[in-house]
Write a protein that holds these residues in place. Structure first.
Motif, short mmCIF file in Angstrom:
data_model
loop_
_atom_site.label_atom_id
_atom_site.label_comp_id
_atom_site.label_asym_id
_atom_site.label_seq_id
_atom_site.Cartn_x
_atom_site.Cartn_y
_atom_site.Cartn_z
N PRO A 55 0.83 -1.22 0.00
CA PRO A 55 0.00 0.00 0.00
C PRO A 55 0.86 1.27 0.00
O PRO A 55 2.01 1.28 0.45
N ALA A 56 0.28 2.34 -0.49
CA ALA A 56 0.99 3.62 -0.61
C ALA A 56 1.38 4.17 0.76
O ALA A 56 2.46 4.76 0.90
N TRP A 57 0.55 3.96 1.78
CA TRP A 57 0.87 4.48 3.11
C TRP A 57 2.15 3.83 3.65
O TRP A 57 2.91 4.48 4.37
N ALA A 58 2.39 2.57 3.31
CA ALA A 58 3.60 1.89 3.79
C ALA A 58 4.86 2.50 3.15
O ALA A 58 5.88 2.70 3.82
N ILE A 59 4.78 2.83 1.88
CA ILE A 59 5.93 3.43 1.20
C ILE A 59 6.20 4.82 1.76
O ILE A 59 7.36 5.20 1.98
N VAL A 60 5.14 5.59 2.03
CA VAL A 60 5.31 6.92 2.62
C VAL A 60 5.95 6.81 4.00
O VAL A 60 6.85 7.59 4.35
N MET A 61 5.52 5.85 4.81
CA MET A 61 6.08 5.68 6.16
C MET A 61 7.56 5.33 6.10
O MET A 61 8.35 5.79 6.93
N ILE A 66 12.86 6.61 7.48
CA ILE A 66 14.10 5.91 7.16
C ILE A 66 15.31 6.55 7.85
O ILE A 66 16.25 5.87 8.22
N TRP A 67 15.29 7.86 8.07
CA TRP A 67 16.42 8.53 8.69
C TRP A 67 16.44 8.33 10.20
O TRP A 67 17.49 8.48 10.83
N PHE A 68 15.32 7.98 10.79
CA PHE A 68 15.27 7.81 12.24
C PHE A 68 15.52 6.36 12.64
O PHE A 68 16.28 6.08 13.56
N LEU A 71 14.47 0.19 11.21
CA LEU A 71 13.34 -0.74 11.32
C LEU A 71 12.13 -0.28 10.52
O LEU A 71 11.19 -1.05 10.33
N SER A 72 12.17 0.95 10.03
CA SER A 72 11.03 1.43 9.24
C SER A 72 10.88 0.63 7.95
O SER A 72 9.81 0.65 7.33
N LEU A 73 11.91 -0.10 7.55
CA LEU A 73 11.81 -0.95 6.36
C LEU A 73 10.79 -2.07 6.56
O LEU A 73 10.31 -2.66 5.59
N LEU A 74 10.44 -2.34 7.80
CA LEU A 74 9.43 -3.36 8.07
C LEU A 74 8.05 -2.95 7.55
O LEU A 74 7.18 -3.79 7.34
N PHE A 75 7.84 -1.65 7.32
CA PHE A 75 6.58 -1.20 6.73
C PHE A 75 6.37 -1.80 5.34
O PHE A 75 5.24 -1.95 4.88
N LEU A 76 7.46 -2.15 4.66
CA LEU A 76 7.35 -2.72 3.33
C LEU A 76 6.77 -4.13 3.35
O LEU A 76 6.41 -4.67 2.30
N LEU A 77 6.69 -4.73 4.51
CA LEU A 77 6.09 -6.06 4.63
C LEU A 77 4.56 -6.01 4.59
O LEU A 77 3.91 -7.04 4.42
#
Length: 141
Positions: A55-61, A66-68, A71-77
């Protein structure tokens, strides 16, 4: 003299409806005509496709965080399932036939349409069984 509304008799109770196809106790009613329930064949062709997307919201998150946190890469799951297409319901009575294409936009709508077709097929089976038990009886008009 006053005008009275036209009353042609009792309105039939439809037991099931699939798109523009409806069934009563004794008849299948379509825009192309009405046929006795025991004389029709009903088939369905599932022409739906199920796809899975990120979903688009996961890519935006991911982009925002990503700079903080790495683990934000887990949103891509996160995954989103989409259903699209149609179910074709084909009614055939002797030489005449009618096909209704019902658009489908969700898995719940797909299951509901297929269950309605299965119920219509069950009604046809019951009508054929009743006719075989009472071959001299005719369906009421």
């Amino acid at each position: 003299m006053t005008l009275q509304p036209f009353q042609a008799g009792p309105t039939p109770q439809f037991l099931v409806g699939v798109g523009n196809v409806n069934a009563t106790d004794y008849w299948v009613v379509t825009p192309a005509g009405s046929w006795p329930l025991a004389d029709v064949n009903v088939t369905s062709h599932d022409q739906t496709a199920t796809t899975t997307h990120t979903p688009a919201w996961a890519i935006v998150m991911v982009i925002v965080f990503i700079w903080f946190f790495l683990l934000s890469l887990l949103f891509l799951l996160a995954k989103e399932t989409r259903v699209s297409g149609y179910i074709a319901v084909h009614i055939q009575a002797g030489e005449q036939s009618f096909t209704e294409q019902i658009p489908v936009y969700s898995a719940v709508q797909r299951a509901d349409t297929l269950n309605r077709v299965a119920y219509l097929q069950m009604l046809i089976g019951q009508a054929r069984y009743n006719r075989s038990q009472n071959p001299g009886a005719s369906s009421p008009n």
